[in-house]
Design a protein around this motif. Structure first.
Motif, short mmCIF file in Angstrom:
data_model
loop_
_atom_site.label_atom_id
_atom_site.label_comp_id
_atom_site.label_asym_id
_atom_site.label_seq_id
_atom_site.Cartn_x
_atom_site.Cartn_y
_atom_site.Cartn_z
N ALA A 182 0.81 -1.23 0.00
CA ALA A 182 0.00 0.00 0.00
C ALA A 182 0.83 1.27 0.00
O ALA A 182 0.39 2.31 -0.51
CB ALA A 182 -0.94 0.00 1.20
N ILE A 183 2.06 1.22 0.55
CA ILE A 183 2.89 2.43 0.57
C ILE A 183 4.26 2.19 -0.06
O ILE A 183 5.18 2.98 0.11
CB ILE A 183 3.06 2.99 1.99
N GLY A 184 4.39 1.10 -0.80
CA GLY A 184 5.67 0.80 -1.44
C GLY A 184 6.71 0.33 -0.45
O GLY A 184 6.39 -0.26 0.59
N ARG A 185 7.96 0.60 -0.75
CA ARG A 185 9.06 0.20 0.13
C ARG A 185 9.14 1.14 1.32
O ARG A 185 9.13 2.36 1.18
CB ARG A 185 10.38 0.24 -0.65
N VAL A 186 9.21 0.58 2.52
CA VAL A 186 9.33 1.41 3.73
C VAL A 186 10.75 1.94 3.83
O VAL A 186 11.73 1.17 3.79
CB VAL A 186 8.98 0.59 4.99
N ILE A 187 10.86 3.27 3.96
CA ILE A 187 12.18 3.89 4.05
C ILE A 187 12.44 4.58 5.39
O ILE A 187 13.58 4.88 5.72
CB ILE A 187 12.41 4.88 2.88
N GLN A 188 11.38 4.85 6.14
CA GLN A 188 11.59 5.41 7.48
C GLN A 188 10.42 5.07 8.39
O GLN A 188 9.26 5.03 7.96
CB GLN A 188 11.75 6.93 7.47
N VAL A 189 10.75 4.80 9.67
CA VAL A 189 9.74 4.62 10.71
C VAL A 189 10.07 5.58 11.84
O VAL A 189 11.22 5.64 12.29
CB VAL A 189 9.73 3.17 11.24
#
Length: 357
Positions: A163-170
């Motif tokens: 849904a949001i593509g690749r996670v790059i930051q949390v």
């Protein structure tokens, strides 16, 4: 479920058994933290049979029996550990004692389910890894801010579905209400509780590893402080850290004991997840000044803007998956290495932290 005191916060869900009565027998011991109730709620709702409870404090045992009247009171730890029918022991010991209890449980051929934080020293991590390898038993951890929060569970599914593509930051915030008079003495002793990044920071690091799909990470910076609690000099009431995952994703989190009295719950926990194609925000326990219920998830991606009210709609699959894992020796609920790595990294962040006040 106590919404004002995080130490007594014990979510209850719907009964969704994955086994029949007596097919998966558990026991509870070391009732030092109220999270033991959330742990047992989840397991019993998933079909576990709660047979025994033990704690040297009869008042803690009496309160536990009021909540779970079907349980039998054991005369000692040994009675539980030597019962061949008990397959898993759930415990919420003083943090510095959680590993030693786990080693004992695993040595008796049983799986171990501990409250977070699972360790307070790196030597404990090493010992637990060795014992898991030696015995083949599980050392599982109740990272409740993901496992027992429906919006957090649904966020994982959304990410898995792309849904949001690749996670790059949390980014995570984990504020808690101190409620100092209700806390046990060990809560204010550094050697026993392990420091704020080791304790409640463990939730944040575990979520980062999970949502970003990291198997490891490096702590880039961390700091702690005691800004406002001079009566408790060993307490850290603020901490934060920055990490970089082995896949390049980044993480910042802040944890503190500054929830004001006016908030309708023990902490305004939030998680923000940035992906290449959108982002997610979770308001886990309250939507301030708008809705006293938690489990709100906001999603924005290329398709639009979405607000999801998830309370009572998702459930808590971890507990049923854990039971199946114990029976089939699989890793559906959580891999052993993930549980260990989150516990290890929070200690690294704690050990390397700069004390700023």
């Amino acid at each position: 479920m106590n919404r004002n005191n995080g130490m007594l916060y014990a979510p209850a869900g719907k009964s969704k058994p994955v086994v029949g009565p007596g097919e998966f027998v558990i026991a509870a011991m070391s009732l030092e933290h109220g999270h033991i109730y959330g742990m047992c709620n989840g397991l019993v709702e998933a079909g576990a049979t709660l047979k025994w409870v033990y704690d040297p404090d009869p008042q803690k045992v009496e309160l536990f029996c009021q909540k779970y009247p079907q349980v039998r009171v054991a005369s000692s730890e040994t009675q539980i550990l030597e019962d061949p029918k008990v397959q898993l022991v759930a415990a919420a010991a003083i943090p510095s004692e959680r590993c030693s209890l786990g080693l004992k449980v695993m040595s008796h051929g049983k799986d171990y389910f501990t409250d977070k934080t699972p360790f307070t020293t790196l030597d404990q991590v090493t010992a637990a890894r060795a014992k898991a390898e030696e015995t083949g038993r599980k050392y599982m951890v109740y990272y409740s801010e993901r496992l027992h929060v429906e919006s957090a569970i649904h966020a994982g599914k959304l990410i898995q579905d792309g849904a949001i593509g690749r996670v790059i930051q949390v980014m995570g915030t984990g504020p808690h209400r101190l409620n100092a008079p209700s806390r046990p003495d060990w809560f204010f002793r550094y050697e026993q509780y392990g420091g704020i990044l080791c304790d409640i920071g463990s939730h944040q690091i575990e979520q980062f590893l999970f949502y970003a799909g990291c198997k490891d990470a490096k702590v880039m910076s961390s700091k702690v402080a005691n800004y406002n609690n001079p009566l408790y000099p060993e307490l850290e009431d603020f901490g934060d850290a920055t990490l970089i995952g082995d896949n390049g994703a980044s993480h910042y989190f802040r944890v503190d004991w500054f929830t004001p009295d006016g908030l309708g719950t023990w902490g305004d926990g939030r998680t923000f997840i940035l992906g290449t194609d959108g982002y997610i925000e979770m308001r886990k326990y309250i939507d301030v000044a708008r809705d006293s219920q938690g489990d709100h998830l906001y999603l924005v991606n290329h398709e639009g803007e979405y607000h999801m009210e998830l309370k009572g709609k998702v459930g808590y699959p971890f507990f049923g998956e854990l039971i199946i894992d114990c029976l089939e020796r699989t890793e559906r609920a959580m891999t052993q290495e993930h549980a260990f790595k989150a516990g290890e990294l929070c200690i690294v962040a704690q050990n390397e932290a700069v004390r700023i006040q």
